[in-house]
Design a protein around this motif. Structure first.
Motif, PDB file in Angstrom:
ATOM      1  N   ASP A   1      -4.339   4.623   0.526  1.00  0.00           N
ATOM      2  CA  ASP A   1      -2.886   4.713   0.681  1.00  0.00           C
ATOM      3  C   ASP A   1      -2.294   3.356   1.075  1.00  0.00           C
TER       4      ASP A   1
ATOM      5  N   ARG B   1       0.278   1.396  -1.382  1.00  0.00           N
ATOM      6  CA  ARG B   1       1.618   1.091  -0.875  1.00  0.00           C
ATOM      7  C   ARG B   1       1.907  -0.403  -0.969  1.00  0.00           C
TER       8      ARG B   1
ATOM      9  N   PRO C   1       3.463   5.665  -1.893  1.00  0.00           N
ATOM     10  CA  PRO C   1       2.229   6.249  -1.348  1.00  0.00           C
ATOM     11  C   PRO C   1       1.235   6.595  -2.459  1.00  0.00           C
TER      12      PRO C   1
END
Ligand code: MG
Length: 244
Positions: free
Chosen positions: A77, A81, A87
């Motif tokens: 994640d 990002r 996400p």
């Protein structure tokens, strides 16, 4: 080790003072696995870098030493990002983590960390139980423990990814480790190489030895809550001789 013996006395005094204890009463020694018992972190970092290269995510190999202890999903994640400004999806997390374990499995098996067997032997000589506290569920290394550290980490004295709801830096893994051997609060010594692992051990109330076996900046483990920071498992064996 002379400088070190002065350090260790100061560190112990500070630990006892902070927790309002009169004298140490250690009942167990808790060991992290990756980067403590096995020199496996360079392989994990390389596997992560390969995943990134394949997925078009810019990364440097060294950064993965700092993420040690995070779940695979949370590392993915963070990377997604940073690279794509959104996400990671669940499918992405599953797929990339699967690739990571595949890359890891392709590499030659990780060597035992120099000094770790001697450290574990010092604990055995002291009569205290040793306990494994790892966030890993990597079968390849867990299966080798009985061969490389005979008798030190029977199944009932292992805390792995499957035993806890909250991973490091939450104190739960080290608290579960203490509970496995019926050790009371402030009755354990925790040995970990990662900032998140050191934080977990320290928050669980253990006297925490931070071992800088990877490219972590000097002082980073003290900042994470270590009572003492050392540079090798060889030093760790000497320190435990003094402590136990
Ligand atoms: Mg570790």
């Amino acid at each position: 080790m002379n400088g070190c013996s002065i350090n260790i006395e100061d560190a112990l005094r500070a630990y006892l003072g902070r927790n309002m204890l009169e004298r140490p009463a250690f009942e167990a020694v808790l060991f992290d696995m990756d980067g403590v018992l096995y020199d496996s972190m360079p392989r994990h970092a390389k596997a992560w870098k390969s995943v990134c290269d394949e997925a078009g995510i810019e990364a440097v190999t060294e950064e993965f030493f700092a993420y040690e202890g995070r779940t695979g999903a949370s590392t993915i994640d963070l990377l997604v990002r940073r690279q794509f400004g959104r996400p990671a999806t669940e499918e992405e997390a599953r797929r990339l983590y699967k690739r990571k374990t595949e890359f890891f499995a392709e590499m030659p098996s990780a060597p035992v960390m120099p000094g770790a067997q001697r450290t574990v032997a010092v604990v055995a000589e002291s009569g205290l139980p040793s306990v494994l506290v790892t966030g890993s569920g990597q079968g390849t290394l867990l299966e080798r423990l009985d061969t490389d550290y005979p008798g030190a980490f029977p199944m009932w004295r292992r805390v792995t990814a499957y035993d806890v709801r909250h991973g490091k830096p939450d104190p739960e893994p080290y608290l579960v480790g203490l509970a496995k051997v019926g050790a009371g609060p402030f009755a354990g010594i925790g040995i970990d190489n990662a900032p998140l692992g050191v934080e977990s051990s320290s928050r669980a109330g253990l006297f925490t030895i931070g071992v800088r076996t990877g490219p972590i900046p000097a002082g980073a483990l003290m900042e994470a809550g270590a009572d003492i920071e050392i540079n090798s498992m060889e030093d760790c064996a000497d320190i435990l001789k003094m402590l136990l």
